[in-house]
Write an enzyme that holds these catalytic residues in place. Sequence first.
Site, short mmCIF file in Angstrom:
data_model
loop_
_atom_site.label_atom_id
_atom_site.label_comp_id
_atom_site.label_asym_id
_atom_site.label_seq_id
_atom_site.Cartn_x
_atom_site.Cartn_y
_atom_site.Cartn_z
N TYR A 72 -98.12 -41.64 -47.08
CA TYR A 72 -97.32 -41.34 -48.27
C TYR A 72 -96.63 -42.92 -48.61
CZ TYR A 72 -93.03 -39.68 -50.73
OH TYR A 72 -92.17 -39.32 -51.94
N ASN B 228 -94.12 -38.54 -62.46
CA ASN B 228 -93.11 -38.06 -61.32
C ASN B 228 -93.93 -37.06 -60.30
OD1 ASN B 228 -90.45 -36.74 -60.29
ND2 ASN B 228 -91.86 -35.05 -61.25
N1 LIG Z 1 -87.44 -34.85 -52.93
C1 LIG Z 1 -87.23 -36.06 -52.65
O1 LIG Z 1 -86.30 -36.30 -51.62
C2 LIG Z 1 -88.07 -37.33 -53.04
C3 LIG Z 1 -87.75 -38.62 -52.30
C4 LIG Z 1 -88.28 -39.73 -52.80
C5 LIG Z 1 -89.32 -39.36 -53.61
N2 LIG Z 1 -89.63 -38.34 -54.17
C6 LIG Z 1 -90.89 -38.37 -55.14
O2 LIG Z 1 -90.31 -37.82 -56.41
C7 LIG Z 1 -91.20 -36.93 -57.16
C8 LIG Z 1 -90.76 -35.77 -57.37
O3 LIG Z 1 -90.33 -35.16 -56.22
P1 LIG Z 1 -89.81 -33.52 -56.22
O4 LIG Z 1 -89.06 -33.73 -54.96
O5 LIG Z 1 -89.13 -33.17 -57.45
O6 LIG Z 1 -91.09 -32.64 -55.81
P2 LIG Z 1 -91.40 -31.20 -56.07
O7 LIG Z 1 -92.43 -30.71 -54.88
O8 LIG Z 1 -90.14 -30.29 -56.08
O9 LIG Z 1 -91.80 -31.35 -57.43
C9 LIG Z 1 -93.29 -31.84 -57.88
C10 LIG Z 1 -93.99 -31.27 -58.74
O10 LIG Z 1 -95.25 -31.69 -58.88
C11 LIG Z 1 -96.28 -31.00 -59.25
N3 LIG Z 1 -97.89 -31.65 -58.71
C12 LIG Z 1 -98.01 -31.78 -57.52
N4 LIG Z 1 -99.24 -32.09 -57.50
C13 LIG Z 1 -99.63 -32.12 -58.72
C14 LIG Z 1 -101.08 -32.34 -59.21
N5 LIG Z 1 -102.13 -32.50 -58.63
N6 LIG Z 1 -101.08 -32.07 -60.64
C15 LIG Z 1 -99.95 -31.57 -61.52
N7 LIG Z 1 -98.94 -31.45 -60.99
C16 LIG Z 1 -98.62 -31.65 -59.42
C17 LIG Z 1 -95.94 -29.54 -58.51
O11 LIG Z 1 -96.60 -28.53 -58.56
C18 LIG Z 1 -94.30 -29.91 -58.47
O12 LIG Z 1 -94.00 -28.86 -59.33
C19 LIG Z 1 -92.46 -37.15 -56.13
O13 LIG Z 1 -93.23 -38.43 -56.81
C20 LIG Z 1 -91.85 -37.56 -54.99
O14 LIG Z 1 -92.85 -38.36 -54.11
C21 LIG Z 1 -89.07 -37.29 -53.96
#
Ligand SMILES: NC(=O)c1ccc[n+]([C@@H]2O[C@H](COP(=O)([O-])OP(=O)(O)OC[C@H]3O[C@@H](n4cnc5c(N)ncnc54)[C@H](O)[C@@H]3O)[C@@H](O)[C@H]2O)c1
Length: 266
Positions: free
Chosen positions: A170, A104
């Site tokens: 991205y 994730n």
């Molecule tokens: N929020 C959205 O609108 C959305 C939309 C489409 C896709 N996504 C995808 O869903 C996933 C989760 O997104 P989210 O919105 O919960 O993000 P978020 O930023 O709230 O949480 C992501 C977590 O990943 C951790 N992280 C980032 N880089 C890291 C690394 N190098 N090593 C370990 N941990 C790491 C961060 O510390 C954070 O706690 C991501 O892959 C994102 O691309 C999110």
Amino acid sequence: MTENPAMPTMLNPEWEERIVPERFAGQTVIVTGAGAGIGLATTSRILREGGRVIAVDLNTDGLGDLYREFSESLVLVTADLTDPDAIPDILSAADNRVDALVNNAGVMDNFAPLHEVTDETWQRVFAVNVDGMMRLTRAVIPLMLDAGHGSVVNLTSEAGLRGSAAGVAYTASKHAVVGLTVSSAFMYATQGIRFNAVAPGGVATGIKLPADMSESGAVRLGAVNANMPGLAQAAHLAASITFLASKDSVNINGAILPSDGGWSAV
Ligand SMILES: NC(=O)c1ccc[n+]([C@@H]2O[C@H](COP(=O)([O-])OP(=O)(O)OC[C@H]3O[C@@H](n4cnc5c(N)ncnc54)[C@H](O)[C@@H]3O)[C@@H](O)[C@H]2O)c1
């Protein structure tokens, strides 16, 4: 509809999570990016459905409340997934048993189109979204092959389905996630391991946008992204992810599941 037209509509605010008791009983699940947002909601749901979770994040502070409640079944691993040396620590925290892996963790880009993208942005985004995912999954697959089963769920995005949801870095990284998913679904289809991906639309999390946003990219994307039906909650995504991670999705392999309130249907 929200009263303030500038605020996105929240999708399905009345929805309530229905726990499936014991759905993950006896299972160990690795969740990356578990410290916040979608990963935190997924970790919470798996714990409440009886699973053991290896929760990996750069910062595990956000897991404190869950840890107090589920200290027996939650293992926190503070690690940077871009560091290859983190992989052995994650596997040993899992006692080399992984029934499901939720890849994730992910980071956003700055909406830059190709002629503006810097090497730094490209490499930062690919290091987490693609390289980290590939390395951890590569290490986990032999354990799943030995066990004869496993379920891998990768987080792609609306940006993994089309070209108009984010910048080039991205978008390319999330298309790469689709490629990782379907290639692996094909390669291991007869060996008990399933690979699927979830493609969220807009989700109300704290995912950060970089400071150096591309103005031209933001203007171009803004016009199209006005079609987004609204924002989901992280728990909505956890419902989709846990379905694919669990044996409820027994016959599903190689699916890219939009979980976006219909945005991809626009
Ligand atoms: N929020 C959205 O609108 C959305 C939309 C489409 C896709 N996504 C995808 O869903 C996933 C989760 O997104 P989210 O919105 O919960 O993000 P978020 O930023 O709230 O949480 C992501 C977590 O990943 C951790 N992280 C980032 N880089 C890291 C690394 N190098 N090593 C370990 N941990 C790491 C961060 O510390 C954070 O706690 C991501 O892959 C994102 O691309 C999110």
